[in-house]
Structure formats: structure tokens, C-alpha cells
Write an enzyme that holds these catalytic residues in place. Structure first.
Site, PDB file in Angstrom:
ATOM      1  N   MET A 127       0.850  -1.203   0.000  1.00  0.00           N
ATOM      2  CA  MET A 127       0.000   0.000   0.000  1.00  0.00           C
ATOM      3  C   MET A 127       0.881   1.247   0.000  1.00  0.00           C
ATOM      4  O   MET A 127       1.621   1.515   0.958  1.00  0.00           O
ATOM      5  CB  MET A 127      -0.930  -0.011   1.225  1.00  0.00           C
ATOM      6  CG  MET A 127      -2.018  -1.068   1.104  1.00  0.00           C
ATOM      7  SD  MET A 127      -3.131  -1.155   2.521  1.00  0.00           S
ATOM      8  CE  MET A 127      -2.136  -2.055   3.704  1.00  0.00           C
ATOM      9  N   GLN A 133       7.515  -4.881  -3.994  1.00  0.00           N
ATOM     10  CA  GLN A 133       6.638  -4.791  -5.156  1.00  0.00           C
ATOM     11  C   GLN A 133       7.170  -3.769  -6.146  1.00  0.00           C
ATOM     12  O   GLN A 133       7.454  -2.623  -5.784  1.00  0.00           O
ATOM     13  CB  GLN A 133       5.203  -4.413  -4.788  1.00  0.00           C
ATOM     14  CG  GLN A 133       4.325  -4.542  -6.038  1.00  0.00           C
ATOM     15  CD  GLN A 133       2.921  -4.028  -5.863  1.00  0.00           C
ATOM     16  OE1 GLN A 133       2.711  -2.863  -5.558  1.00  0.00           O
ATOM     17  NE2 GLN A 133       1.942  -4.891  -6.080  1.00  0.00           N
ATOM     18  N   CYS A 180      -2.746  -1.881 -10.006  1.00  0.00           N
ATOM     19  CA  CYS A 180      -2.968  -0.512  -9.554  1.00  0.00           C
ATOM     20  C   CYS A 180      -3.613   0.307 -10.678  1.00  0.00           C
ATOM     21  O   CYS A 180      -3.098   0.347 -11.792  1.00  0.00           O
ATOM     22  CB  CYS A 180      -1.639   0.113  -9.130  1.00  0.00           C
ATOM     23  SG  CYS A 180      -1.865   1.697  -8.374  1.00  0.00           S
ATOM     24  N   GLY A 234     -11.215  -6.937   0.410  1.00  0.00           N
ATOM     25  CA  GLY A 234     -12.377  -6.927   1.306  1.00  0.00           C
ATOM     26  C   GLY A 234     -12.333  -7.912   2.452  1.00  0.00           C
ATOM     27  O   GLY A 234     -13.366  -8.154   3.076  1.00  0.00           O
TER      28      GLY A 234
HETATM   29  C1  LIG Z   1      -3.545   3.464   0.534  1.00  0.00           C
HETATM   30  C2  LIG Z   1      -3.471   2.298  -0.415  1.00  0.00           C
HETATM   31  C3  LIG Z   1      -2.377   2.160  -1.244  1.00  0.00           C
HETATM   32  C4  LIG Z   1      -2.283   1.061  -2.116  1.00  0.00           C
HETATM   33  N1  LIG Z   1      -1.142   0.908  -2.869  1.00  0.00           N
HETATM   34  C5  LIG Z   1      -0.974  -0.242  -3.578  1.00  0.00           C
HETATM   35  C6  LIG Z   1       0.268  -0.555  -4.188  1.00  0.00           C
HETATM   36  O1  LIG Z   1       1.254   0.169  -4.060  1.00  0.00           O
HETATM   37  N2  LIG Z   1       0.354  -1.702  -4.919  1.00  0.00           N
HETATM   38  C7  LIG Z   1      -0.712  -2.554  -5.050  1.00  0.00           C
HETATM   39  O2  LIG Z   1      -0.592  -3.596  -5.701  1.00  0.00           O
HETATM   40  N3  LIG Z   1      -1.885  -2.290  -4.467  1.00  0.00           N
HETATM   41  C8  LIG Z   1      -2.032  -1.181  -3.716  1.00  0.00           C
HETATM   42  N4  LIG Z   1      -3.199  -0.968  -3.033  1.00  0.00           N
HETATM   43  C9  LIG Z   1      -4.263  -1.993  -3.109  1.00  0.00           C
HETATM   44  C10 LIG Z   1      -4.094  -3.001  -1.976  1.00  0.00           C
HETATM   45  O3  LIG Z   1      -2.875  -3.695  -2.097  1.00  0.00           O
HETATM   46  C11 LIG Z   1      -5.249  -4.015  -1.999  1.00  0.00           C
HETATM   47  O4  LIG Z   1      -5.224  -4.715  -3.223  1.00  0.00           O
HETATM   48  C12 LIG Z   1      -6.607  -3.337  -1.852  1.00  0.00           C
HETATM   49  O5  LIG Z   1      -6.602  -2.380  -0.811  1.00  0.00           O
HETATM   50  C13 LIG Z   1      -7.696  -4.385  -1.573  1.00  0.00           C
HETATM   51  O6  LIG Z   1      -7.420  -5.099  -0.387  1.00  0.00           O
HETATM   52  P1  LIG Z   1      -8.172  -4.740   1.011  1.00  0.00           P
HETATM   53  O7  LIG Z   1      -9.655  -4.765   0.699  1.00  0.00           O
HETATM   54  O8  LIG Z   1      -7.765  -5.823   1.954  1.00  0.00           O
HETATM   55  O9  LIG Z   1      -7.728  -3.381   1.410  1.00  0.00           O
HETATM   56  C14 LIG Z   1      -3.319   0.106  -2.168  1.00  0.00           C
HETATM   57  C15 LIG Z   1      -4.422   0.253  -1.312  1.00  0.00           C
HETATM   58  C16 LIG Z   1      -4.497   1.319  -0.424  1.00  0.00           C
HETATM   59  C17 LIG Z   1      -5.687   1.439   0.514  1.00  0.00           C
END
Ligand SMILES: Cc1cc2nc3c(=O)[nH]c(=O)nc-3n(C[C@H](O)[C@H](O)[C@H](O)COP(=O)(O)O)c2cc1C
Length: 349
Positions: free
Chosen positions: A19, A71, A101, A214
């Protein structure tokens, strides 16, 4: 294929998602104090930035963070290979390619989620990265983008990743809409399709497949792990950091119920984080860079609100030192433990 799988961490895996702006080295250090076994991902780092930018700042991390995966973002095989070669000196346990992304910035570099449209090209990237990497190379992808029909495109996309030698695939179980939705909306609006990810795992029993998107808590994680090899939590792990304290017991087979009231030595954690912060401040860093990741530690505990207040205001003041961490911990009724579920607390305001 069996040989490839053996290179990856033994399932089941619990991962904290990459993230941007959140999972920096200070965040990962904190998360590692709570779980020895969780696999931690860096923020996405663009290959160009590693090649031409401040690579020491981008790649250096604490030895305490392992296992930690880097990553990468990029769409040029030569640049990604260079980035993998450079990163090798920093000792990451895994290199992951971002194919998920959706932000405009990422699209303008034609990488991230828009690569879902060109599986052949992504396979070439994975092949190139594998050629130079001494550690597993993995992919994090979506189930599709825009008007793609996930059930049609995902099997072929995954087959190409596997053919290129990807050691593991993490699937964010929703599409990304590249036009019209912000990155935040793209984490909420397109519906989740867990069943499709389970089906992909059934079709590829010898390849590590993990699910993301999620997942709110360890109970939900346990349900997913009866279908796939790994669970990856992003927002839930970050906002309810205390959840990570149950991960090791959970992975050791205690089940979600056995892991929800973990026996944490909170005062030892306080001392470790104070020492860590003191070192950072001594080197000219800001306390806030560490404490901003700590605000979600005590969800459900009496005093959690005061804890958050102290960390977000006092720790941000110029010259703030690690004593602010001690003051914040002192505001929490640690012995009382969590009294309400985080969700209930959120509703209560
Ligand atoms: C603040 C933020 C930054 C993120 N940055 C990335 C990232 O750098 N690379 C990536 O593959 N996904 C990124 N994501 C997506 C997360 O890795 C993840 O796929 C997404 O939040 C869904 O998972 P969750 O529902 O458990 O949060 C980001 C998500 C958030 C909230």
C-alpha cells in the site's frame, strides 16, 4: 511446476498488502513486532525510480522486517530486470510485479492494472525478471479491467503467468475500471468475485494462489484459506493493526477464535517502538513517521481514542520524541483488553 511451488513460502500464507504511502519501512517494522510469520509487502516502487532515483532511500529496510517482498511497478522488461538486479543487494525475500494498480499516474506509464489487457507482455516481463532474480517472482493482479469478462480473460492471463514461471499469484478479486473511477473507488465499487478466484485455484492445484480484497478479519481469512493458499489483507490490517497480533497463532492452527484474543506483551512492544523511534529521531527523522502507523493498534480497548489523539497531535509536533509513545500507551487500559469489536466501536463513533 511442483519445483516452482516449492520455492515459495509454505501455505497457508497471511500477507499484508502493498500500500503506497502506508506500508513503508516503519509500518513494516511495527507489523513485524506483532507477527513473526506474516509476509509483508513494500509499497509499489517504480523500476525507473530504482534505476535513476534515490535507491538507498527506496530500498533500504531493517533486517527485522523479513520475510518482506518488494513490489515493483513497470512495463519495460529491461528496466524491470535492472531493478531486480539492483534490489538483489538489499535482500528482499520476493519480488512482486504490480498488475493491479489503477491510478492515472500508473496508467500513463502503461503499467499496473492496464497490463491485464496484455497477458503476453506481462508474461515477457515475468520471464525477464525470473531470469535475473535469485528469489521468487510473483504477480499481484486483478480479475480483469473495464469491459473484460473476468471468467473469460483470467484463466488465460494466469496460464501465461504460470507458463512464464511466476512463483505465486495474488489476485485482488475485483475488476479495475480504468476510466471514471478513482483508485479509492476501484477498491470499493467493482463487486468482489471470490468464487472465480477459488475456481482458478482448483484449476491450478500446483500453483500458489492467494486472494485479496475486502477481507475484514481472521474469521473471513480462515474461510478463504479453505479454498486458496494465501490471504492478503490491506486496509483491515492497516486500520486494525492489533489484528496482526493473532496471525501467528492463527497460522499455527489456533483458528480465528483462538487468535482473536492474543497474548501480546504490549509493554515490550511500547519499548521496542520507543527505541526504534529514538534511533530515527537521532538520525534526524520525525517521530510522526513511525507513530502515524500505530494509531490503529488498540481498536476496541478503553482509552483507544486518547491513544489515537496523542499520537496524531503530540507526535506531530516539531521536536517530539519517543516519550510521546509512552504517554499514548499510558492512556490505554491494556489489562482490560479489547471490550468492543472494532466495527461496533466505529459505529459508536
Ligand atoms: C492506501 C493504499 C495504497 C495502495 N497501494 C498499492 C500498491 O502500491 N500496490 C498494489 O498492488 N496495491 C495497492 N493498493 C491496493 C491493496 O494492495 C489491496 O489490493 C486493496 O486495498 C484491496 O485489499 P483490502 O480490501 O484488503 O484493502 C493500495 C491500497 C491502499 C488502501
Amino acid at each position: 511446476m511442483k519445483q516452482e511451488k516449492a520455492r515459495y513460502i509454505k501455505a497457508p500464507v497471511f500477507a499484508v498488502a502493498p500500500m503506497i504511502d502506508w506500508t513503508d519501512r516503519h509500518c513494516r517494522f511495527l507489523h513485524r513486532q506483532l507477527s513473526k510469520r506474516a509476509l509483508l509487502y513494500t509499497e509499489m516502487v517504480v523500476a525507473d525510480a530504482i534505476i535513476f532515483g534515490p535507491r538507498e532511500k527506496l530500498l533500504s529496510h531493517s533486517a527485522a522486517e523479513h520475510p518482506v517482498a518488494l513490489q515493483l511497478g513497470g512495463s519495460d522488461a529491461a528496466k524491470l530486470s535492472d531493478a531486480v538486479r539492483i534490489a538483489a543487494d538489499y535482500g528482499y525475500d520476493e519480488i512482486n510485479l504490480n498488475v493491479g494498480c489503477p491510478s492515472d499516474r500508473v496508467q500513463s506509464g502503461t503499467f499496473g492494472a492496464c497490463l491485464m489487457r496484455d497477458a503476453t507482455h506481462v508474461a515477457d516481463l515475468v520471464t525477464a525478471m525470473k531470469r535475473v532474480s535469485t528469489v521468487p517472482v510473483t504477480v499481484k493482479c486483478r480479475i480483469g479491467v473495464d469491459d473484460q469478462e473476468p471468467a473469460q480473460v483470467l484463466p488465460d492471463f494466469l496460464a501465461r503467468m504460470i507458463g512464464a514461471g511466476a512463483d505465486a499469484i495474488w489476485i485482488h478479486a475485483r475488476k479495475a475500471w480504468l476510466q471514471g473511477l478513482s483508485p479509492k473507488e476501484n477498491r470499493e465499487i467493482p463487486p468482489l468475485d471470490y468464487d472465480l478466484v477459488y475456481a482458478m485455484k482448483r484449476e491450478n492445484p500446483d500453483v500458489f494462489m492467494g486472494i485479496n480484497g475486502g477481507i475484514a478479519d481472521l474469521e473471513q481469512a480462515a474461510r478463504h484459506l479453505s479454498h486458496v493458499d494465501g490471504v492478503m489483507l490491506g486496509r483491515a490490517a492497516y486500520h486494525n493493526t492489533g489484528l496482526l497480533a493473532g496471525v501467528d497463532a492463527f497460522l499455527a492452527g489456533a483458528g480465528p477464535a483462538g487468535a482473536t484474543t492474543p497474548d501480546v506483551d504490549w509493554l515490550a512492544l511500547r519499548d521496542t517502538m520507543m527505541d526504534y523511534a529514538a534511533e530515527l529521531v537521532d538520525r534526524g527523522g520525525r517521530l510522526h513517521h513511525v507513530t502515524r502507523h500505530m494509531v490503529g493498534l488498540f481498536q476496541g480497548f478503553a482509552g483507544a481514542r486518547r491513544f489515537r489523539q496523542i499520537l496524531s497531535t503530540d507526535a506531530a509536533r516539531p521536536g517530539a520524541g519517543p516519550e510521546v509513545i509512552a504517554a499514548a500507551f499510558a492512556a490505554v487500559d491494556i489489562d482490560g483488553g479489547p471490550r468492543v469489536q472494532p466495527e461496533e466501536q466505529k459505529l459508536a463513533g
